[in-house]
Design an enzyme around this catalytic site. Structure first.
Site, mmCIF file in Angstrom:
data_model
loop_
_atom_site.group_PDB
_atom_site.id
_atom_site.type_symbol
_atom_site.label_atom_id
_atom_site.label_comp_id
_atom_site.label_asym_id
_atom_site.label_seq_id
_atom_site.Cartn_x
_atom_site.Cartn_y
_atom_site.Cartn_z
ATOM 1 N N GLN A 113 0.825 -1.198 0.000
ATOM 2 C CA GLN A 113 0.000 0.000 0.000
ATOM 3 C C GLN A 113 0.862 1.252 0.000
ATOM 4 O OE1 GLN A 113 -2.228 -0.659 3.560
ATOM 5 N NE2 GLN A 113 -0.421 -1.175 4.725
ATOM 6 N N HIS A 146 -10.060 4.958 19.302
ATOM 7 C CA HIS A 146 -9.288 3.904 19.963
ATOM 8 C C HIS A 146 -9.783 3.600 21.370
ATOM 9 C CE1 HIS A 146 -6.599 4.939 16.553
ATOM 10 N NE2 HIS A 146 -6.566 3.624 16.505
ATOM 11 N N ASP A 163 -0.445 1.242 13.604
ATOM 12 C CA ASP A 163 -0.110 2.579 14.107
ATOM 13 C C ASP A 163 0.168 2.578 15.617
ATOM 14 O OD1 ASP A 163 -2.654 2.387 15.236
ATOM 15 O OD2 ASP A 163 -3.580 3.464 13.567
ATOM 16 N N ASP A 209 0.639 -6.968 11.879
ATOM 17 C CA ASP A 209 0.316 -6.078 10.767
ATOM 18 C C ASP A 209 1.190 -6.488 9.598
ATOM 19 O OD1 ASP A 209 -0.867 -2.829 10.521
ATOM 20 O OD2 ASP A 209 0.318 -3.761 8.921
ATOM 21 N N ASP A 260 0.839 -11.948 7.458
ATOM 22 C CA ASP A 260 -0.554 -12.033 7.090
ATOM 23 C C ASP A 260 -1.364 -12.520 8.297
ATOM 24 O OD1 ASP A 260 -2.925 -12.454 5.768
ATOM 25 O OD2 ASP A 260 -2.271 -14.332 4.845
ATOM 26 N N ALA A 261 -2.430 -11.807 8.620
ATOM 27 C CA ALA A 261 -3.235 -12.166 9.788
ATOM 28 C C ALA A 261 -3.812 -13.577 9.656
ATOM 29 C CB ALA A 261 -4.359 -11.159 9.973
ATOM 30 N N ASP A 299 -8.536 -4.483 13.547
ATOM 31 C CA ASP A 299 -8.585 -3.100 13.066
ATOM 32 C C ASP A 299 -7.998 -3.010 11.662
ATOM 33 O OD1 ASP A 299 -8.932 -0.396 13.020
ATOM 34 O OD2 ASP A 299 -7.306 0.074 14.394
#
Ligand SMILES: Cc1cc2nc3c(=O)[nH]c(=O)nc-3n(C[C@H](O)[C@H](O)[C@H](O)COP(=O)(O)OP(=O)(O)OC[C@H]3O[C@@H](n4cnc5c(N)ncnc54)[C@H](O)[C@@H]3O)c2cc1C
Lengths: 509, 549
Positions: free
Chosen positions: A241, A271, A296, A316, A350-351, A368
């Site tokens: 991305q 949050h 983040d 992530d 990768d989740a 998230d």
């Protein structure tokens, strides 16, 4: 000779005007940049203006030591201003992006530009004093100087910054300065060999700034800056991305593929709501937690408020995101360095893979991910994914999922709820108003018996938004956000991606 | 010329391509079903030169070639052919505790369901998907259950699937009138007439899907042997699918293209060359309908059905000997004897077994057995070309599994990494082309004579409309030519006594291959393999117990 004189005077006075305008433009550019990047615009502007005026005074003072070949000096000083002032914005940005010494460079540039500009006016006065009488001269030059300043201060916020952006503005005025220098070489008699050298110098500087003017759009895209509504202080393209951080006086924002992820002035709402109701629903001290997406570190920051937390896995995919939020000072100021906390393990994977691999059960899983706008992200909103997630949290764990806006994408939101239920979760949908996003939707889920929590597990004095009174209100949906029928989102059809795209198209058209 | 040096001669393709001006050299080679070795069967005694191990190594980059172990002298059941049928037999026998040996002539197992692993991702070299099997395809469902792909059965007795293996959305796209459309039918681009015809075609197909013949069986089923023998249904086998389409007023260019694409993809034949029974079978034999299959009902893996081959090998712990060409198989005094040529060394060896399963096509089986009166059906085999393109395309989260070009020569390409949950750059895509017209021999000869560069140029030209820069985007293109890829269900292929007969072709030899069914599908191969195994088990003293079929 007289003919030439008559031509020289207005030309030189014209250059006074350009010099005055560009001088103020550089000042404004520095001030704006400083407040974008360092925040606190009042301080930044007073510092920049103060330093600049002081440096101008310094320049005027130093001008007395310049003797002989005044025209050459004038041309060279003009070129110096052109270079330093013209390149100041791109240079400062670059330095910030690579986390170089931003402040010293900023103040250094302000002082150098100020000094050079300060040298110019006295020099000009000296050049012109042979053709005009003193009274008239001082009146005209200083008058033009102040008019130039007024013009600059009007143009900068109305035309220059919005249309050219900060980089091209600074380069444009650098170019004008160099053009004045070049023109000067035609107006005054200069010895031939020096003349050639000076003109070559002028042409080189003109070319440098001119090409910079066109190249800079590429490396910090002006249109992109317009699109994001604020200057980009950090951007990079990872394999997955495009990561963009923008900074305006008021707020820092993160965009992934052009989609706003958070805005610093209201992210606490998002949050707090993501984390604290889930902990409250857990009904015991949270120990092990899993954060999927959320590179983040802001959700992690909220989790770390619980002293009972022993371990957090943050999964992530994109190291570009987690690295940025570990190292960019601006970002660390927001997440309070949460990603470097010893209790936190950052895993760039990768989740799906993470959940497929065996692992210890967790009390809490916070999901998230970006919104399901394409088929790759959409996979993370399917029944298959939620089944894996349910295995990981077991029967005692609690899950919370960000699930786009029930206001803008009502069917999409309820599609995620339906999908989680199809995967065996009992859900407690809720929502909160986050000004940057609008009405935003979340889903609390767990085994049989999962219900909206009634009391927080954290002292509201640590929070900015949530408290005992707000908590229950999150779980009630007004009629226009309420449940609608929606399909289960499965890997082999991904109904959600089509629904989401259709629903959001209405709002972004 | 004893054998064409497919493997090496064609590496010349690379040289040729780099010499040609203005052409960025795409690298690649022809891989290959070793026609050369197979042809050793023609003149039965002619001894082929041993294959050059270097060629073999290059044959399927990334697939390990085991050092040729010496063949055993004897075993209980000898299985000839290591494709889906042969390995299914081994899988069934292993479950019964029967010792078996598989002889496979190629340096790799899998037959037409084989796969490669070179490059960024495993990729198919043949079969690339398995449609969610009908409940009657019990052997296939058992394998899927063992693999965890089938997670159980719902209240209505329908299998339930792990969504990770069903083709993820988006499944397919069509390049039509200069742009890509999602799905295979660009509804918005069709004329009202075409849409109406499409709707009518679908509704007729739906009628056939639920139709029950006079004998109480479904009109079409998979495995085919369970289909109805109702004469009205079987009558379809007497004419071509094209005739049926015309008779039923399906004449619009789009519908004709759509139907042609579908049957070429499954049968390697055009509507003109296949039976109307087979044509309707394609559209009406799949009966599994459930909520979870509302999206794609295709099971796909990076290596295509190569995944199933790997699972069969693992589960059967099969003793597979590659480079093992069986040149004759005879039955005498209660045992069978096979002559096996080691294609690696050129040596011949005899293997004795108590029974055998011939898991090879009819045209080869008839040659090596010479069993009088054996019921070998006459099958026409369609040639195919399969190419794996290692592209330099950027990551595209919305790249579908299957990309089809309207009115192209080939069938488009599938994306090997589609099922990955992360978007990948530089996808490997597998291009397919079936040669579906009547002149199969001509097509086969011309294909086998073509050098790599000629085949590669044809493929590039075929994809060019949708990918104008394809020449610069492909780093490597390997090509497989399947001379006898799959049986083509021509009009009359069901014969006078369809779906009948025992797998045993003599006392101790059973035959198992998709040629029997006449329709090349994984479920058929499994059904045939398991059936043959259950038929030979008693011959080695094992009661097969409850059937897996
Ligand atoms: C390009 C292509 C695409 C296909 N796509 C699909 C698909 O998507 N889905 C699907 O279900 N089916 C597909 N098929 C059909 C596929 O053929 C069947 O699914 C199945 O793999 C057939 O298996 P088999 O074992 O019956 O035959 P084969 O694959 O023909 O196996 C026979 C084996 O015997 C070996 N052999 C032959 N002679 C000898 C000998 N004398 N000695 C030793 N070994 C010998 C051969 O080398 C081969 O390995 C496709 C086929 C092709 C060619």
């Amino acid at each position: 000779m007289t003919k030439q004189r008559r031509f020289v005077e207005p030309a030189l006075l014209g250059s006074v005007f350009v010099i005055a305008t560009s001088g103020l433009v550089y000042e404004l550019v520095s001030g704006t940049l400083a407040s974008y990047v360092l925040g606190d615009s009042v301080t930044q502007f007073s510092l920049v203006i103060g330093l600049y005026l002081f440096a101008m005074g310094l320049g005027s003072y130093l001008s007395q030591f310049l003797e002989g070949r005044l025209i050459d000096r004038f041309v060279e000083i003009e070129l110096g201003v052109a270079l330093v002032g013209g390149l100041s914005a791109p240079l400062l940005f670059r330095t910030y992006a690579v986390q170089g010494a931003f402040r010293p460079l900023l103040y250094g540039l302000v002082v150098i530009t100020g000094t050079l500009v300060g040298l110019e006016i006295p020099l000009l006065l000296r050049l012109l004093k042979f053709s005009l009488d003193m009274k008239e001269l001082v009146a005209r030059v200083l008058g033009l100087d102040y008019v130039g300043a007024l013009v600059a201060s009007l143009l900068f916020p109305t035309l220059l910054l919005p249309h050219l952006g900060i980089h091209q503005t600074s380069l444009l005025f650098g170019f004008l300065n160099a053009a004045v220098a070049f023109a000067t070489t035609f107006l005054f008699p200069i010895e031939r060999e020096r003349l050639v050298r000076l003109r070559v110098e002028c042409v080189l500087v003109l070319m440098l700034l001119g090409s910079g003017f066109f190249v800079v759009t590429r490396f910090v895209d002006r249109f992109e800056a317009q699109y994001f509504g604020a200057p980009i202080v950090y951007s990079m393209q990872s394999p997955y991305q495009r990561v963009v951080v923008t900074q305006s006086p008021r707020q820092t924002r993160l965009f992934l593929n052009g989609q706003l992820q958070f805005s610093s002035d209201d992210e606490y709402r998002y949050h707090e709501v993501l984390v604290h109701p889930a902990v409250a629903a857990l009904g015991r001290e949270p120990r092990r937690a899993l954060v999927l997406g959320g590179g983040d570190g802001l959700a992690v920051r909220e989790l770390l408020r619980y002293p009972s937390i022993e371990h957090i896995d943050l999964v992530d995919l994109d190291p570009a995101v987690t690295d940025t939020f570990r190292s960019l000072p601006l970002a660390k100021a927001l997440n309070l360095g949460s990603l470097d906390d010893p209790r936190v393990t950052v895993r760039n994977m990768d989740a799906y893979k993470f959940l497929e691999e065996p692992g210890t059960a967790v009390d809490l899983a916070l999901v998230d991910f970006p919104d399901p706008g394409n088929y790759a992200v959409g996979k993370l909103y399917t029944d298959t994914f939620y089944r894996l997630l349910r295995e990981r949290v077991g029967v005692r764990g609690v899950v919370v999922v960000q699930a786009t806006s029930p206001q803008y994408a009502r069917e999409s939101y309820w599609c995620v709820v339906t999908t989680m239920e199809a995967a065996g979760f009992v859900t407690a949908p809720f929502h909160a108003y986050v000004p940057s996003f609008g009405e935003w939707g979340f889903i609390l889920a767990g085994a049989e018996g999962t219900a909206p929590p009634t009391a927080l597990r954290i002292d509201p004095s640590q929070l900015k938004y949530l408290d005992a009174a707000v908590l229950p209100s999150l779980f009630s949906f007004p009629r226009d956000l309420g449940r609608v029928e929606a399909p289960v989102n499965r890997l082999n059809d991904q109904a959600l991606v089509a629904t989401y795209t259709r629903e959001w198209a209405v709002w972004t058209r | 010329m004893q054998r064409r040096a497919f493997l090496s001669a064609v590496a010349g393709g690379w040289v040729a391509s780099s010499v040609l001006p203005d052409r960025r050299p795409v690298h690649g080679r022809i891989m290959g079903a070793s026609h050369s070795v197979g042809h050793a069967l023609r003149g039965n005694d002619a001894r082929p030169a041993a294959l050059n191990p270097a060629d073999i190594d290059a044959a399927l980059p990334g697939r390990e070639i085991a050092a040729p172990a010496p063949f055993p002298d004897r075993t209980d059941v000898l299985i000839v052919g290591g494709g889906a049928s042969g390995l299914s037999a081994a899988w069934r026998l292993a479950a019964l505790g029967v010792e078996s040996v598989v002889c496979e002539l190629e340096p790799f197992v899998g037959g037409t369901s084989t796969y490669g692993t070179a490059g960024a991702s495993a990729h198919p070299w043949g079969a690339h998907y398995l449609a969610a099997p009908n409940p009657e395809a019990r052997a296939a469902l058992r394998l899927l259950r063992e693999m965890g792909v089938v997670t159980g059965w719902d209240a209505a007795g329908r299998p339930m699937f792990d969504g990770r293996h069903l083709c993820h959305a988006p499944e397919e796209r069509l390049f039509y009138a200069g742009e890509w459309w999602q799905g295979l039918v660009p509804v918005d681009a069709l004329t009202a007439d075409e849409r109406e015809e499409m709707r009518r075609f679908r509704s007729i197909a739906d009628e056939w899907t639920t139709r029950i013949g006079s004998d109480g069986r479904p009109a079409f089923d998979i495995p085919v042997r369970l289909s109805s023998k109702d004469p009205d249904v079987l009558a379809l086998d007497r004419r071509s699918f094209a005739e049926w389409l015309t008779a039923n007023r399906f004449t619009s260019p789009f519908v004709r293209w759509y139907v042609r694409y579908a049957v070429l993809d499954d049968y390697g034949g055009e509507p003109e060359t296949i039976s109307a029974w087979a044509g309707l079978h394609y559209f009406a034999a799949r009966k599994l309908k459930s909520q979870e299959l509302l999206g794609s009902h295709f099971l796909v893996w990076p290596e295509g059905n190569g995944r199933l081959i790997r699972e069969l090998c693992e589960r059967s712990q099969a003793n597979v000997y590659t480079n093992a060409l069986v040149t004759s198989l005879t039955e005498e005094r209660g045992s069978v004897r096979a002559t096996v040529l080691n294609a690696y060394t050129g040596e011949r060896r005899t293997i004795e077994a108590r029974a055998a399963v011939l898991a090879i096509p009819a045209f080869v089986a008839s040659k090596i057995t010479r069993i009088g009166g054996a019921p070998w059906p006459k099958r026409t085999a369609s040639p195919w070309v399969v190419a794996n393109l290692h592209t330099g395309w950027p990551a595209n989260p919305d790249l579908p599994w299957d990309s089809v070009l309207f009115d192209a020569k080939g069938l488009g390409y599938v994306h090997a990494q589609h099922q990955q949950t992360v978007v990948t750059e530089q996808p490997v895509v597998t291009y397919y082309r079936a040669y579906g017209d009547a002149d199969v021999a001509g097509a086969r000869q011309s294909l086998l004579a073509k050098p790599w560069i000629a085949l590669a140029e044809e493929i590039i030209a075929d994809l060019m409309p949708a990918h104008p820069h394809i020449r610069d985007e492909v780093e490597r293109m390997d090509i497989m030519v399947w001379g006898h890829a799959m049986p083509r269900p021509e009009p009359g292929f069901l014969g006078s006594d369809p779906f009948a007969g025992s797998p045993l072709i003599s006392e101790r030899i059973a035959w198992a291959h998709v040629d029997q069914a006449g329709i090349a599908l994984f479920e058929e191969a499994q059904d045939r393999g398991v059936r043959a195994a259950e038929a030979v088990a008693p011959l080695v003293g094992k009661d097969p117990g409850e059937t897996w079929l």
